[in-house]
Each structure stands twice: as C-alpha cells, then as structure tokens.
Design an enzyme around this catalytic site. Structure first.
Site, PDB file in Angstrom:
ATOM      1  N   CYS A  91       0.835  -1.197   0.000  1.00  0.00           N
ATOM      2  CA  CYS A  91       0.000   0.000   0.000  1.00  0.00           C
ATOM      3  C   CYS A  91       0.879   1.260   0.000  1.00  0.00           C
ATOM      4  CB  CYS A  91      -0.911  -0.001   1.233  1.00  0.00           C
ATOM      5  SG  CYS A  91      -1.787   1.551   1.499  1.00  0.00           S
ATOM      6  N   CYS A 138       0.057   3.685   2.840  1.00  0.00           N
ATOM      7  CA  CYS A 138       0.582   3.229   4.135  1.00  0.00           C
ATOM      8  C   CYS A 138       2.094   3.463   4.217  1.00  0.00           C
ATOM      9  CB  CYS A 138       0.286   1.750   4.345  1.00  0.00           C
ATOM     10  SG  CYS A 138      -1.477   1.359   4.262  1.00  0.00           S
ATOM     11  N   ASP A 158      32.281  20.751 -21.167  1.00  0.00           N
ATOM     12  CA  ASP A 158      33.735  20.833 -21.113  1.00  0.00           C
ATOM     13  C   ASP A 158      34.215  20.293 -22.467  1.00  0.00           C
ATOM     14  OD1 ASP A 158      36.339  21.080 -20.081  1.00  0.00           O
ATOM     15  OD2 ASP A 158      36.371  18.959 -19.578  1.00  0.00           O
ATOM     16  N   ASP A 166      33.832  15.418 -17.265  1.00  0.00           N
ATOM     17  CA  ASP A 166      34.364  14.059 -17.252  1.00  0.00           C
ATOM     18  C   ASP A 166      34.410  13.444 -15.859  1.00  0.00           C
ATOM     19  OD1 ASP A 166      36.389  15.453 -16.121  1.00  0.00           O
ATOM     20  OD2 ASP A 166      37.860  15.121 -17.692  1.00  0.00           O
ATOM     21  N   ASP A 225      36.498  19.220 -13.520  1.00  0.00           N
ATOM     22  CA  ASP A 225      35.459  20.239 -13.396  1.00  0.00           C
ATOM     23  C   ASP A 225      34.473  19.988 -12.253  1.00  0.00           C
ATOM     24  OD1 ASP A 225      36.368  21.723 -15.700  1.00  0.00           O
ATOM     25  OD2 ASP A 225      35.569  20.095 -16.902  1.00  0.00           O
TER      26      ASP A 225
END
Length: 824
Positions: free
Chosen positions: A127, A130, A523, A717, A721
C-alpha cells in the site's frame, strides 16, 4: 602549458577520467591485508602531488605500519596497522612525519558515515498510502535524522544521529509498522546482497501461498453469492447467505479496519470499503454490499500482482549482479561468493559467465558484452593487460583475472546501489502527491458525511437511505491508491529504462529536472573530444635537438598525471631518473618549473614565457602548444593535438532538435583551438583559456540567461570540473565506467563516451513526465467525474469500485511504459 593543462594546484585539481591510470592516482606501496587494522585520515591542505608521494613513502617506513596509501585526489591517507595496542602511538608518529614534510597539512581521522544508516526490509508492503504514513511517523522518532520509505524496493532507510539509540529506534520503528500495517514483516538488512537474494525468493513464495488462500476464499464467497442471487430463498436464508458470503469475501477488510481504528489509523481504504459495504447492508442493499466488496478484493488482488510484476520488471533491468566467482587457489578452482574474494586474488571467468569483480586480465583473450553497463550491444575484445569491469559478460574465451577491487567497491556494486536507491530521492511531483493524499482522503470522507446528512435537512422529501447510499458510493471512489502507487512506479520505471540505455540517473528529482533543461554547457577535453593527446610536432631551436627537447619536457612533466603530460612522457618513451629532479613547482594556469641535472627547465604556455621574460616563437596551430626553456633560453615548442569525437556533432544536433535553447563550450585551451572545435560542432557559444574558477564564473553568468524554471546542465568528465558540476542545476559525467569519482560527483552518469546520450536522457525524462501526468489527470479526472455522478445519484457502487481499483490497475500498467525506451 596553456590553460588546457589544468595543473594540479592548491586551488584547482584538474584530471581527465578517461586518461588517468588509477595506479598513478592511488600511489600504492603494498597491497592491503584485510586481517589488519585499517584507519583513514583526511590530509587537510595537501596540495602537492610530489609531497603526497613523500608522505606515503615516509609513513610507510614507520615500524608497525604495514602499508600506507595516499590518494591525492581525495586527500585521503589510508594506513594498515599491525597491532591493536599501538594504534594511538602509530597515529602520533604519522602526524610527526607529515608535519616534517608538509608543516601546514592537518591530519584528521575520517569517520564512517555508513555506520549511522540502518536499512529495514518491509516485507509484504503493498500500500503506497501506508508507506507514506510509515515514513511520516518514522521521521518523528527521537534520534532519527531522516527516514525514507522506498515503496519500489519495500525498504525503509533510517539515518540515526547516535548509535547508542539504535535499539530503541528499531523497537519504535517496528511498533509503527505493526500499527499501520500489521501484516508487514520488518527485517533488518545486515548483508545487503544475500538478504536481497533471499528476500526475492522468500517473498515470492509467501506471496504465492497467501494468494492461493485468498483466491480460495474469494471463490467460495463468490459461489455462495451466486447461489443467493440466482435462486429464490426466503428473506432470512437469503440474508444468511449474503452475510456468509460477505464474511468470506470482506471479513479481513473489516477486521483490518477495526484494528486500524483502534490504533488511530482511520482514513484508509479498509475503513472506506468497510463503511461503504456495511452501510449498503444497513439500507437493505445486500447484493450490492457483497458485490462491491468482492470486486474490490479482486481488484486489490490484481493490483498487487501488477505492482509485484512491475517491481520485478524494473529489478530485472538491473539483473547484472554476479552470483559467484571462480576463485583460483593453487591449482584448484573454488566457487565462492564475490564478497569473499580479496584484492590480489586470481579468478577464472568461463564463457557465458558474468565477470564478478573489477580486475586486470593476466591470461586469455575473449569478447565481452558490456551492454548491461553501457547499453551498447557491440561486444569488445579484451586480452592480456586489459582492465575488465564487473557486470560484463564473457562471450567466448577463458579469462584469468587479477582482482583490483573488493566487491563492495566494484563498478557493479556501485551501479546497483545507485540504481536501487534512486527512488529514495523523490521528485517534486511525488512529494506533492504524498502530501495531497494526506489531506485528500479526510476531505472526501467529511464530504461524504455532509452528502448523507445535509440534503435530508435542506431538501424537502429527501430520503436518508437514498443519500446515504450516494455517500457510501462516494467513499468507495475516494481512495488515492492510484496516485500514491503509480507515480513512484512511473519515475522508477523511467530510471530503470535509462539505466538500460547506459544512463544512470541518481533520483526521480534529477529525472524530473531534466524536463526543464534550457542551457547545456560542455567541457571540451574528454567530453566533446576524445581526450587522447598525441605529440604531433616537435620544433627544437637554439642548437637543441628534438630528442633533447622531448627529454627536457618529459623531465618537467614527470610528476603530472594530466593527459598532455602523459602524451609527452609517452613520446619520450624512456625512464625518468626522478632522483635528478629538484624544486618541482607548479604554476597554476602557466606550467611547471623544475631543476633537473643542474638545469632549470620551464615548460608551459606562452604566459609562462612572458612571465619569465623569455623570447619565444608565437605559434598558430590546432592543438596545445608547450613551450620549453632551459636556463632562461628558449629551446623550442611541442604541439599536442586532440581529436573531436564522431558522436559530438550528432549530440549538438539532437539537443537543438528537442528544443534546447543554448549550447556552450568552456575550455582552458587556446582561442584558436576552441573556436575551431565550436564552429565544427555548431555550438552557440564558446569561452576559451579559462581556469577552473573562471569556468564557475561563466556558469554563474549563463545561469542568469535562463528562465526562472529553466535548468542548466554541465557536462564534464567526472573528476574534472568538479566545482562546475556542483554549481550546475544538473551535473552530467561522461565515460563513467570504472570511475568512482564520476559516479560520486554527478547527478547523471553517462556510462559511455557518447554525448548524444544526453539528448536520450532528456527524452526519457520527458516520456516519464508524460506518463506521470497521464496517471495524475486520468486518476483524478475519473474520480472527479464519478464523485459528481454519484453525488447526483447517477452513479452506483459498481462504478465507484472501478473508480478505485480499476483506475489504480490501469495507472500501474501505464507506469510500466516508462521502462520501454527502445525508440528514444
């Protein structure tokens, strides 16, 4: 060497996941023995790769320390200690050694967060409403920082702020579950992998047994109902037959409703159906009372089957967990669980078997199927010296593999954990529906009460039994199960479908956010280009030979792991005598300065030459130019070139085709290279010669160009970065196979090197949202229509039952379409 070099420095750490040799990142002196004591420490302020190597060597020589491992990327020191009694003394000795090498570095013990998480399997939870109640109540327990119920995997995850409270919290949690769903079994998950296997088998067996009993009861009840309806009996006998039929069909529902009321759980489907059908009996509608309960129970049974099949279908998408490993012990082969295999052990993978752990092929050749990891159907060849990832399938040859990671750290374990826990990060739509259901059902109940009473007070000649019947039918319609169950199933189906295509989405919130992407920022290196750098030109000057120029550059770059540095070392092809290198200094955004064999060597971009006031040759070329100077005299330059991926142009076209407003490239490379790549791919904007902090600034500016609801995606990658990935609304890591950092850093991981998968991810997100919205509109629309019809006296309880279980069943089946992504 140009900003493209992205040197390791105090303020920035730039590496490429596709070209980094993991053995260079984790500088290992010895292999760890799992029997010894392991301690992990964070080296705050560590910013020198060379110093990291020194720390590892010096600390590893301390008596009592079996081995030391410094991971420069994560600034983590891992020690393997031989004796329990001398732990504190060894830690003190380690601190002294580190202080001598790097006085400003602070050593802090790393605390494990995993110990504060507890997972419970809620076996038999069917449920959705629930599940939301259990989550809400568990969050109120003292000592629980957060509680999350994953309805798909029927798992409750508790985050505990104090382990001393664990037993009390477990006891309270079990009481909450017992109060809300008495039939649900609470199982503490200790060994996740084994428990999950047992759970699937046992749960299915119990479900089949209980299902058979329920079918028999319903069949007998239906038969008695049929006899009472078809044949004419006296009123007393007819009533007795209907009552017997009702008790067989709906006795369990009424009993659960009474138990729930005694526990304070009033507004649930058991209460609604119990009141509605008992009310029907009270006004003499015996056949309808039994029939409604019968069809409700049949609908619930079919709904349960549909939900369980849906769960199994989604789980089957990621059925890539290896069941065993063939461990080689001497000349014998022993079949063991993957968890029992240690780093350095040798395993055998036969044709047709799954690769159980990450490792290195030391014997044999074969074709392997990586489709389960990457979504790519074309097998690839592996042989001696190649890395191989767990979850791949060995197609034809016999492979002998040296294990490089334990199972819990392997690629397959991380992917499985990521996908299985994705539904814990709920989308805003899911959270809204959960809150909506909380207030919707009580509102409908009080509306039904008003519908039964008010007309008899204000409408002349209104029959109480007539309006009571309408109110009872009104109650039947009101259950919100269709929404509470189908919405999370829809999102998880979308996540499962994406994973089948080699796209890992970390949660429903990120999947929903992908619908509003307006700006995609890339990038360059390793993302739009292959990141495979090769020396394409060596131009020596001032009586320096090409070999000498390469040697000078190689010595200067010997401590760098950057792909450009690696390309110079590969081109040099000889061993570097590192003992001859002194005063190694990295100059952020410029290059490096070293003293080698008594000569000062400078290697970097034109800015380094200008800073050192060295006359250099200006070069206009497609590639990265590394200028070299020896003892303040210009020695020449080296050109290193990268290649654009074949898939990149297709990716940009696909993004524009689906309505992305702006595509941008950020790169540390020079303007000539960056502009040419951007023009070749058809990008809208390009920004070149950027340092990492400048990339963050550009993303901040681009963020202001989108609409308030729009999202900005940054594609990098993984390790590279990281600051920009964190700043973007959605971070996407490329080429995530085998990269732990990629999986950790990003919100979405593309398991291949294909940027075109970004458009696929957005399409999957849009399809998932369409399905979710269909379910919301369909469920609420049908319920609203039926509520009006019932209130006007046009609709009956028969239509009301369809408005509950029928709508739920159809919504669940519709949700499963989110898994089908073949045409995306």
């Amino acid at each position: 060497m140009g900003k493209e070099l992205k040197k390791l420095s105090k303020n920035n750490l730039k590496l490429s996941t596709k070209n980094i040799d993991k053995k260079n990142i984790n500088i290992r002196s010895k292999k760890f023995d799992s029997k010894n004591i392991q301690k992990e420490f964070i080296l705050q302020g560590l910013d020198c790769a060379h110093c990291a190597s020194k720390i590892e060597e010096q600390v590893g020589n301390i008596k009592g320390i079996n081995s030391a491992n410094v991971n420069f990327l994560t600034k983590t020191l891992t020690l393997e200690l031989e004796e329990v009694n001398s732990v504190q003394d060894l830690i003190a000795a380690t601190s002294v050694r580190i202080e001598k090498i790097e006085p400003h570095v602070k050593i802090e013990e790393k605390l494990s967060k995993k110990a504060f998480k507890k997972e419970l399997l809620l076996e038999g939870l069917c449920c959705g409403n629930c599940a939301a109640k259990i989550e809400r109540e568990a969050n109120k327990i003292d000592g629980v920082k957060s509680a999350m119920v994953d309805f798909i995997s029927t798992k409750l995850t508790l985050e505990i702020d104090n382990l001393s409270k664990q037993d009390a919290i477990m006891e309270k949690t079990k009481k909450i579950v017992k109060r809300i769903e008495p039939h649900v079994k609470v199982i503490e998950l200790e060994n996740k992998s084994k428990t999950s296997q047992n759970k699937t088998h046992d749960h299915g067996h119990e479900y089949d047994e209980s299902n058979k009993k329920e079918i028999i009861k319903l069949a007998v009840g239906a038969a008695i109902f049929g006899i009472a309806t078809i044949w004419n009996f006296s009123n007393t006998i007819e009533l007795m037959l209907y009552l017997i039929s009702y008790m067989l069909v709906g006795g369990g529902v009424v009993l659960r409703a009474l138990k729930n009321i005694s526990r304070g759980q009033v507004f649930d489907e058991n209460f609604l159906m119990g009141i509605a059908t008992i009310g029907a009996f009270s006004i003499g509608q015996y056949p309808e009372g039994v029939a409604v309960m019968l069809f409700y129970q049949l609908g619930e049974m079919f709904q349960g089957i549909a939900v369980n099949r849906s769960r199994k279908s989604i789980t089957a998408l990621m059925d890539i967990r290896p069941d065993f490993a063939n461990l080689k012990i001497g000349n014998d082969i022993k079949k063991v669980s993957p968890e029992e295999v240690s780093v350095g052990n040798i395993i055998i993978v036969k044709p047709g078997e799954k690769v159980p752990l990450d490792g290195n092929v030391i014997e044999g050749n074969s074709m392997i199927d990586t489709s389960a990891l990457t979504g790519e159907s074309v097998p690839r060849e592996v042989g001696l010296g190649d890395n191989i990832l767990s979850g791949s399938i060995n197609k034809n040859g016999l492979l002998t593999i040296e294990v490089e990671k334990e199972f819990e750290d392997s690629t397959i374990a991380k992917i499985l954990d990521l996908v299985q826990n994705a539904s814990s990060k709920k989308a805003p739509t899911e959270n809204f529906i959960t809150k909506f259901a909380r207030y919707y059902t009580p509102a409908v109940v009080f509306s039904a009460l008003a519908l039964a009473i008010l007309p008899t007070l204000f409408i002349q000649g209104a029959s109480f039994s007539q309006w009571l019947y309408r109110a009872l039918a009104f109650l039947v319609v009101s259950c919100p199960c269709a929404l509470v169950i189908s919405i999370p199933l829809g999102f998880f189906g979308g996540i499962g479908g994406a994973s089948k295509n080699g796209i890992l989405v970390k949660g429903g919130n990120y999947l929903e956010a992908l619908n509003n992407v307006e700006v995609v920022v890339f990038d360059k290196t390793g993302t739009l280009t292959k990141g495979v750098f090769k020396v394409t030109e060596v131009k020596a000057q001032n009586n320096v030979s090409k070999d000498e120029l390469l040697a000078y550059a190689a010595y200067a770059e010997s401590y760098s792991n950057h792909p450009i540095a690696n390309s110079i070392l590969n081109a040099y092809g000889k061993e570097i005598a590192k003992d001859s290198i002194q005063n190694y200094k990295e100059i952020s955004g410029h290059g490096v300065k070293v003293l080698a064999n008594g000569k000062e060597i400078l290697a970097g971009n034109y800015k380094l030459m200008l800073e050192e006031e060295i006359a250099y040759e200006q070069v206009e070329t497609i590639g990265t130019v590394v200028h070299v100077a020896v003892d303040k005299k210009y020695a020449g330059y080296i050109v290193i070139s990268d290649e654009v991926k074949e898939d990149s142009s297709k990716a940009i076209k696909a993004l524009k085709a689906i309505g992305i407003k702006k595509t941008v490239m950020l790169t540390g490379d020079n303007n000539t290279v960056g502009t040419k790549v951007a023009k070749q791919l058809g990008l809208d904007e390009v920004y070149t010669e950027l340092l990492p902090d400048q990339k963050v600034e550009k993303v901040e500016l681009l963020n202001k160009t989108k609409s308030p609801k729009g999202k900005l995606v940054f594609v990098g990658d993984g390790i590279n970065d990281a600051p920009v990935l964190a700043r973007a609304d959605i971070g996407i890591a490329m080429g995530g196979v085998g990269s732990d950092a990629a999986i950790e850093a990003a919100d979405v991981v593309i398991m291949t090197d294909e940027p075109s998968k970004i458009a696929s991810a957005i399409k999957i997100a849009r399809k998932t949202r369409t399905i979710v919205m269909q379910n919301i509109i369909f469920a609420l629309g049908i319920k609203l229509i039926l509520l009006v019809l019932v209130a006007l006296g046009v609709g009956t309880m028969w239509e009301a039952v369809f408005g509950d279980v029928g709508v739920t069943l159809l919504a669940v089946l519709n949700s499963m379409r989110a898994m089908k992504t073949e045409n995306i």
